[in-house]
Scaffold this motif. Sequence first.
Motif, PDB file in Angstrom:
ATOM      1  N   ILE A  30     -63.451  16.695 -15.821  1.00  0.00           N
ATOM      2  CA  ILE A  30     -62.651  16.798 -17.131  1.00  0.00           C
ATOM      3  C   ILE A  30     -61.617  16.419 -16.642  1.00  0.00           C
ATOM      4  N   LEU A  31     -60.492  16.569 -15.832  1.00  0.00           N
ATOM      5  CA  LEU A  31     -59.221  16.033 -15.230  1.00  0.00           C
ATOM      6  C   LEU A  31     -59.374  14.441 -15.373  1.00  0.00           C
ATOM      7  N   THR A  32     -60.211  13.994 -14.634  1.00  0.00           N
ATOM      8  CA  THR A  32     -60.337  12.455 -14.869  1.00  0.00           C
ATOM      9  C   THR A  32     -60.640  11.883 -16.269  1.00  0.00           C
ATOM     10  N   GLN A  33     -61.322  12.493 -16.996  1.00  0.00           N
ATOM     11  CA  GLN A  33     -61.688  11.935 -18.253  1.00  0.00           C
ATOM     12  C   GLN A  33     -60.186  12.158 -18.974  1.00  0.00           C
ATOM     13  N   ARG A  34     -59.624  13.483 -19.076  1.00  0.00           N
ATOM     14  CA  ARG A  34     -58.300  13.706 -19.534  1.00  0.00           C
ATOM     15  C   ARG A  34     -57.131  12.570 -19.211  1.00  0.00           C
ATOM     16  N   THR A  35     -57.257  12.258 -18.061  1.00  0.00           N
ATOM     17  CA  THR A  35     -56.331  11.327 -17.463  1.00  0.00           C
ATOM     18  C   THR A  35     -56.423   9.908 -18.148  1.00  0.00           C
ATOM     19  N   ARG A  36     -57.790   9.588 -18.115  1.00  0.00           N
ATOM     20  CA  ARG A  36     -58.163   8.154 -18.786  1.00  0.00           C
ATOM     21  C   ARG A  36     -57.979   8.342 -20.054  1.00  0.00           C
ATOM     22  N   ILE A  37     -58.322   9.053 -20.924  1.00  0.00           N
ATOM     23  CA  ILE A  37     -57.909   9.349 -22.313  1.00  0.00           C
ATOM     24  C   ILE A  37     -56.383   8.932 -22.708  1.00  0.00           C
ATOM     25  N   GLY A  38     -55.734   9.797 -21.757  1.00  0.00           N
ATOM     26  CA  GLY A  38     -54.272   9.506 -22.123  1.00  0.00           C
ATOM     27  C   GLY A  38     -53.709   8.133 -21.698  1.00  0.00           C
ATOM     28  N   GLU A  39     -54.140   7.530 -20.757  1.00  0.00           N
ATOM     29  CA  GLU A  39     -53.812   6.091 -20.498  1.00  0.00           C
ATOM     30  C   GLU A  39     -54.335   5.275 -21.738  1.00  0.00           C
ATOM     31  N   LEU A  40     -55.506   5.576 -22.054  1.00  0.00           N
ATOM     32  CA  LEU A  40     -56.209   4.481 -23.124  1.00  0.00           C
ATOM     33  C   LEU A  40     -55.297   4.768 -24.362  1.00  0.00           C
ATOM     34  N   LEU A  41     -54.921   6.087 -24.878  1.00  0.00           N
ATOM     35  CA  LEU A  41     -53.887   6.428 -25.842  1.00  0.00           C
ATOM     36  C   LEU A  41     -52.472   5.725 -25.563  1.00  0.00           C
ATOM     37  N   GLY A  42     -51.926   5.791 -24.478  1.00  0.00           N
ATOM     38  CA  GLY A  42     -50.742   4.889 -24.276  1.00  0.00           C
ATOM     39  C   GLY A  42     -50.849   3.606 -24.607  1.00  0.00           C
ATOM     40  N   GLN A  43     -51.974   2.882 -24.260  1.00  0.00           N
ATOM     41  CA  GLN A  43     -52.151   1.370 -24.471  1.00  0.00           C
ATOM     42  C   GLN A  43     -52.144   1.319 -25.885  1.00  0.00           C
ATOM     43  N   MET A  44     -52.849   2.126 -26.658  1.00  0.00           N
ATOM     44  CA  MET A  44     -52.896   2.031 -28.224  1.00  0.00           C
ATOM     45  C   MET A  44     -51.415   2.095 -28.765  1.00  0.00           C
ATOM     46  N   ARG A  45     -50.880   2.899 -28.477  1.00  0.00           N
ATOM     47  CA  ARG A  45     -49.290   3.088 -28.694  1.00  0.00           C
ATOM     48  C   ARG A  45     -48.363   1.755 -28.451  1.00  0.00           C
ATOM     49  N   ASP A  46     -48.768   1.182 -27.317  1.00  0.00           N
ATOM     50  CA  ASP A  46     -48.087   0.223 -26.934  1.00  0.00           C
ATOM     51  C   ASP A  46     -48.565  -1.071 -27.944  1.00  0.00           C
ATOM     52  N   LEU A  47     -49.763  -1.121 -28.312  1.00  0.00           N
ATOM     53  CA  LEU A  47     -50.091  -2.107 -29.156  1.00  0.00           C
ATOM     54  C   LEU A  47     -49.809  -2.092 -30.531  1.00  0.00           C
ATOM     55  N   GLN A  48     -49.387  -0.821 -31.095  1.00  0.00           N
ATOM     56  CA  GLN A  48     -48.901  -0.503 -32.111  1.00  0.00           C
ATOM     57  C   GLN A  48     -47.318  -0.440 -32.641  1.00  0.00           C
ATOM     58  N   VAL A  49     -46.766  -0.994 -31.541  1.00  0.00           N
ATOM     59  CA  VAL A  49     -45.437  -1.247 -31.765  1.00  0.00           C
ATOM     60  C   VAL A  49     -44.781  -1.906 -32.895  1.00  0.00           C
ATOM     61  N   GLU A  50     -43.842  -1.228 -33.513  1.00  0.00           N
ATOM     62  CA  GLU A  50     -43.386  -1.696 -34.901  1.00  0.00           C
ATOM     63  C   GLU A  50     -42.814  -3.225 -34.815  1.00  0.00           C
ATOM     64  N   TRP A  51     -43.095  -4.022 -35.622  1.00  0.00           N
ATOM     65  CA  TRP A  51     -42.649  -5.226 -35.627  1.00  0.00           C
ATOM     66  C   TRP A  51     -41.118  -5.213 -36.364  1.00  0.00           C
ATOM     67  N   THR A  52     -40.156  -5.813 -35.601  1.00  0.00           N
ATOM     68  CA  THR A  52     -38.886  -5.847 -36.168  1.00  0.00           C
ATOM     69  C   THR A  52     -38.880  -7.149 -37.075  1.00  0.00           C
ATOM     70  N   GLU A  53     -38.005  -7.027 -37.858  1.00  0.00           N
ATOM     71  CA  GLU A  53     -37.464  -8.130 -39.094  1.00  0.00           C
ATOM     72  C   GLU A  53     -37.489  -9.121 -38.431  1.00  0.00           C
ATOM     73  N   LYS A  54     -36.590  -9.030 -37.249  1.00  0.00           N
ATOM     74  CA  LYS A  54     -36.133 -10.510 -36.419  1.00  0.00           C
ATOM     75  C   LYS A  54     -37.475 -11.426 -36.031  1.00  0.00           C
ATOM     76  N   SER A  55     -38.442 -10.252 -35.324  1.00  0.00           N
ATOM     77  CA  SER A  55     -39.490 -10.961 -34.626  1.00  0.00           C
ATOM     78  C   SER A  55     -40.530 -11.526 -35.673  1.00  0.00           C
TER      79      SER A  55
END
Length: 85
Positions: free
Chosen positions: A3-28
């Motif tokens: 369960i600890l391993t799965q929770r760690t993996r889920i946390g990593e995947l959620l972090g990757q999802m957040r990284d992909l959902q970074v807001e685009w700036t008007e300049k970019s």
Amino acid sequence: MEILTQRTRIGELLGQMRDLQVEWTEKSIQRITTENTTLKQRVRQLTADKRTLEERLQAARSNLRFQDRCVADLEARVADAASAT
């Protein structure tokens, strides 16, 4: 432990999802839009250049065929004149 391993993996995947959902700036967004427009214009220009070159190639081939016929005609005249004498 599993369960600890799965929770760690889920946390990593959620972090990757957040990284992909970074807001685009008007300049970019503006930079990407400008690059996209520039690339589209370049594609149009290259397409037009290709069309022009294809037309020139077709004309050159046509001229070559005409010149080949002229050379063949002259060779035939020379051969006829040589056989007549």
